[in-house]
Write a protein that holds these residues in place. Structure first.
Motif, short mmCIF file in Angstrom:
data_model
loop_
_atom_site.label_atom_id
_atom_site.label_comp_id
_atom_site.label_asym_id
_atom_site.label_seq_id
_atom_site.Cartn_x
_atom_site.Cartn_y
_atom_site.Cartn_z
N LYS A 54 0.83 -1.21 0.00
CA LYS A 54 0.00 0.00 0.00
C LYS A 54 0.86 1.26 0.00
O LYS A 54 0.68 2.17 0.80
CB LYS A 54 -0.98 -0.02 1.16
N ASN A 55 1.80 1.29 -0.96
CA ASN A 55 2.73 2.39 -1.10
C ASN A 55 2.63 2.92 -2.53
O ASN A 55 3.05 2.24 -3.47
CB ASN A 55 4.14 1.90 -0.78
N VAL A 56 2.08 4.12 -2.69
CA VAL A 56 1.87 4.70 -4.02
C VAL A 56 3.19 4.87 -4.77
O VAL A 56 3.27 4.58 -5.96
CB VAL A 56 1.12 6.05 -3.93
N ARG A 57 4.21 5.31 -4.08
CA ARG A 57 5.51 5.52 -4.76
C ARG A 57 6.07 4.21 -5.31
O ARG A 57 6.54 4.16 -6.44
CB ARG A 57 6.51 6.18 -3.83
N LEU A 58 6.01 3.16 -4.52
CA LEU A 58 6.50 1.86 -4.97
C LEU A 58 5.65 1.34 -6.12
O LEU A 58 6.18 0.86 -7.13
CB LEU A 58 6.50 0.86 -3.80
N LEU A 59 4.35 1.45 -6.00
CA LEU A 59 3.45 0.99 -7.07
C LEU A 59 3.71 1.76 -8.36
O LEU A 59 3.75 1.17 -9.44
CB LEU A 59 2.00 1.15 -6.63
N SER A 60 3.94 3.05 -8.26
CA SER A 60 4.20 3.84 -9.47
C SER A 60 5.52 3.43 -10.12
O SER A 60 5.65 3.47 -11.34
CB SER A 60 4.16 5.34 -9.17
N MET A 61 6.50 3.01 -9.32
CA MET A 61 7.75 2.50 -9.90
C MET A 61 7.48 1.20 -10.66
O MET A 61 8.00 1.00 -11.76
CB MET A 61 8.81 2.27 -8.83
N TRP A 62 6.66 0.31 -10.10
CA TRP A 62 6.32 -0.94 -10.78
C TRP A 62 5.61 -0.67 -12.09
O TRP A 62 5.85 -1.34 -13.08
CB TRP A 62 5.42 -1.80 -9.91
N TYR A 63 4.73 0.31 -12.09
CA TYR A 63 3.95 0.64 -13.28
C TYR A 63 4.69 1.60 -14.21
O TYR A 63 4.18 1.95 -15.27
CB TYR A 63 2.61 1.26 -12.88
N GLU A 64 5.87 2.03 -13.78
CA GLU A 64 6.70 2.96 -14.56
C GLU A 64 5.93 4.21 -14.95
O GLU A 64 5.84 4.58 -16.13
CB GLU A 64 7.29 2.26 -15.78
#
Length: 80
Positions: free
Chosen positions: A29-39
């Motif tokens: 539940k970390n937006v920054r980490l998720l955005s890195m995964w989704y580039e």
């Protein structure tokens, strides 16, 4: 001999609500980490989460809550 791809493999849409919600859980539940995964940029990720009304974690609410709520209001008002 070249390896053949299976024709029947389903195509997964990473922006599908269920997939996005599951990936947000996997990203702790970390937006920054998720955005890195989704580039993509965190703002784009927040827009997707808001469009599907996926609740933010407490930490993400502190960091991004105001922006997330403004996107939700816009989506509710204009349906985008």
């Amino acid at each position: 001999m070249p390896r053949r791809e299976r024709e029947s493999e389903p195509v997964v849409d990473p922006t599908d609500r269920r997939i996005l919600e599951r990936n947000y859980d996997y990203a702790q539940k970390n937006v920054r980490l998720l955005s890195m995964w989704y580039e993509c940029e965190p703002k784009r990720m927040l827009k997707l989460l808001a469009e599907y009304d996926i609740e933010l974690s407490r930490n993400d609410k502190r960091q991004f809550g105001t922006y997330y709520q403004s996107v939700q209001r816009h989506v509710n008002a204009y349906g985008e």
